[in-house]
Design a protein around this motif. Structure first.
Motif, PDB file in Angstrom:
ATOM      1  N   GLU A  53       4.594  25.463 103.657  1.00  0.00           N
ATOM      2  CA  GLU A  53       5.406  24.624 104.550  1.00  0.00           C
ATOM      3  C   GLU A  53       6.866  24.612 104.117  1.00  0.00           C
ATOM      4  O   GLU A  53       7.774  24.740 104.950  1.00  0.00           O
ATOM      5  CB  GLU A  53       4.823  23.198 104.546  1.00  0.00           C
ATOM      6  N   GLN A  56       8.507  27.885 105.048  1.00  0.00           N
ATOM      7  CA  GLN A  56       8.831  27.942 106.470  1.00  0.00           C
ATOM      8  C   GLN A  56      10.136  27.205 106.768  1.00  0.00           C
ATOM      9  O   GLN A  56      10.999  27.693 107.500  1.00  0.00           O
ATOM     10  CB  GLN A  56       7.697  27.341 107.296  1.00  0.00           C
ATOM     11  N   GLN A  60      13.574  29.009 108.025  1.00  0.00           N
ATOM     12  CA  GLN A  60      14.212  28.738 109.315  1.00  0.00           C
ATOM     13  C   GLN A  60      15.671  28.309 109.140  1.00  0.00           C
ATOM     14  O   GLN A  60      16.549  28.741 109.884  1.00  0.00           O
ATOM     15  CB  GLN A  60      13.421  27.679 110.083  1.00  0.00           C
ATOM     16  N   CYS A  63      17.687  31.395 108.156  1.00  0.00           N
ATOM     17  CA  CYS A  63      18.000  32.269 109.300  1.00  0.00           C
ATOM     18  C   CYS A  63      19.179  31.717 110.091  1.00  0.00           C
ATOM     19  O   CYS A  63      20.048  32.474 110.536  1.00  0.00           O
ATOM     20  CB  CYS A  63      16.772  32.416 110.195  1.00  0.00           C
ATOM     21  N   GLU A 193       9.176  20.554 118.114  1.00  0.00           N
ATOM     22  CA  GLU A 193      10.411  21.034 117.515  1.00  0.00           C
ATOM     23  C   GLU A 193      11.317  19.854 117.195  1.00  0.00           C
ATOM     24  O   GLU A 193      11.148  18.753 117.729  1.00  0.00           O
ATOM     25  CB  GLU A 193      11.128  22.012 118.457  1.00  0.00           C
ATOM     26  N   ASN A 205      11.249  24.721 114.217  1.00  0.00           N
ATOM     27  CA  ASN A 205       9.990  24.961 114.911  1.00  0.00           C
ATOM     28  C   ASN A 205       8.853  24.360 114.083  1.00  0.00           C
ATOM     29  O   ASN A 205       8.431  24.918 113.074  1.00  0.00           O
ATOM     30  CB  ASN A 205       9.784  26.462 115.100  1.00  0.00           C
ATOM     31  N   GLU A 207       5.725  23.946 114.891  1.00  0.00           N
ATOM     32  CA  GLU A 207       4.455  24.660 114.989  1.00  0.00           C
ATOM     33  C   GLU A 207       4.355  25.706 113.876  1.00  0.00           C
ATOM     34  O   GLU A 207       3.286  25.919 113.303  1.00  0.00           O
ATOM     35  CB  GLU A 207       4.316  25.304 116.366  1.00  0.00           C
ATOM     36  N   LYS A 208       5.493  26.340 113.550  1.00  0.00           N
ATOM     37  CA  LYS A 208       5.497  27.306 112.449  1.00  0.00           C
ATOM     38  C   LYS A 208       5.361  26.602 111.105  1.00  0.00           C
ATOM     39  O   LYS A 208       4.685  27.098 110.202  1.00  0.00           O
ATOM     40  CB  LYS A 208       6.772  28.141 112.490  1.00  0.00           C
ATOM     41  N   VAL A 209       6.000  25.452 110.968  1.00  0.00           N
ATOM     42  CA  VAL A 209       5.891  24.696 109.717  1.00  0.00           C
ATOM     43  C   VAL A 209       4.439  24.291 109.464  1.00  0.00           C
ATOM     44  O   VAL A 209       3.949  24.320 108.328  1.00  0.00           O
ATOM     45  CB  VAL A 209       6.802  23.441 109.747  1.00  0.00           C
ATOM     46  N   ARG A 210       3.738  23.932 110.543  1.00  0.00           N
ATOM     47  CA  ARG A 210       2.348  23.451 110.410  1.00  0.00           C
ATOM     48  C   ARG A 210       1.316  24.563 110.492  1.00  0.00           C
ATOM     49  O   ARG A 210       0.108  24.288 110.446  1.00  0.00           O
ATOM     50  CB  ARG A 210       2.045  22.437 111.514  1.00  0.00           C
ATOM     51  N   MET A 211       1.736  25.805 110.599  1.00  0.00           N
ATOM     52  CA  MET A 211       0.792  26.876 110.940  1.00  0.00           C
ATOM     53  C   MET A 211      -0.316  27.082 109.898  1.00  0.00           C
ATOM     54  O   MET A 211      -1.401  27.576 110.218  1.00  0.00           O
ATOM     55  CB  MET A 211       1.545  28.188 111.196  1.00  0.00           C
ATOM     56  N   TYR A 212      -0.073  26.692 108.641  1.00  0.00           N
ATOM     57  CA  TYR A 212      -1.094  26.856 107.613  1.00  0.00           C
ATOM     58  C   TYR A 212      -1.794  25.540 107.274  1.00  0.00           C
ATOM     59  O   TYR A 212      -2.590  25.486 106.340  1.00  0.00           O
ATOM     60  CB  TYR A 212      -0.478  27.451 106.342  1.00  0.00           C
TER      61      TYR A 212
END
Length: 214
Positions: A53, A56, A60, A63, A193, A205, A207-212
């Motif tokens: 997390e 991620q 982000q 970037c 978001e 984002n 959803e990407k932070v929580r993806m795992y």
């Protein structure tokens, strides 16, 4: 469930002592200096989900910094620290306050206001414009809340805390309200978001932070 882990408190730690201690132990311990008082958080159990997390979030923000180099003075992770002059007592010049953010960005105008010498010290005397703090499973909620308030009182324009350990996920966005003359915060539950009001065009984002997260 959040716990309140024991902290080691060392009063009257001068800046040179702090630099020596943190240079040897920073990989293993979380440390902060509050008006000359050193607070040390003992090592906590490692959780791979939290590491993913954090990666991620930093990725982000990184970037965004890469895409907006003309706006950025310096980004930082938890390995860096800032001396927060607004939280210090001018009557005690050797009692410094240094905090490390989970993730931070100092925008170019604020960073460029420092001299070349000040930019090169271990803990630059500048407050980030933007920070993000991620709750660990072992953070005591009130302690992190107090840290977020400290950040804003020090001059942070936007401070975001992320708690993925509760359902629904809770995001708090802290800022200073000049009309009320106090720190205020907005709470979001399980957002897809989070849009920054300080980093132009930056959208975290979630959803990407929580993806795992399981």
């Amino acid at each position: 469930m959040s716990l309140d882990p024991p902290r080691i408190i060392i009063p009257d730690c001068d800046p040179k002592q702090f630099e020596k201690i943190i240079s040897v132990n920073s990989r293993f311990l979380q440390m902060s200096l509050i008006k000359g008082q050193l607070e040390i958080m003992p090592p906590l159990p490692f959780h791979i989900e939290s590491s993913a997390e954090k990666l991620q979030i930093i990725g982000q923000v990184g970037c965004w910094c890469d895409d907006n180099k003309n706006l950025v003075g310096i980004p930082s992770s938890s390995q860096g620290g800032f001396r927060l002059l607004k939280l210090e007592d001018p009557n005690y010049p050797n009692k410094h306050t240094v905090l490390s953010p989970g993730c931070a960005v100092v925008l170019k105008p604020r960073w460029d206001s420092l001299t070349d010498e000040a930019q090169k010290v271990s803990f630059p005397p500048v407050t980030p414009n933007f920070i993000i703090e991620l709750y660990s499973r072992y953070d005591y909620v009130q302690n992190l809340h107090q840290k977020m308030v400290q950040w804003v009182n020090a001059g942070v324009d936007e401070a975001i805390s992320i708690n993925l350990n509760i359902d629904p996920t809770e995001i708090r966005i802290y800022s200073f309200n000049p009309e009320a003359n106090k720190v205020v915060w907005q709470t979001m539950k399980d957002p897809v978001e989070v849009r920054s009001q300080v980093l132009e065009g930056f959208v975290l984002n979630m959803e990407k932070v929580r993806m795992y997260k399981k």
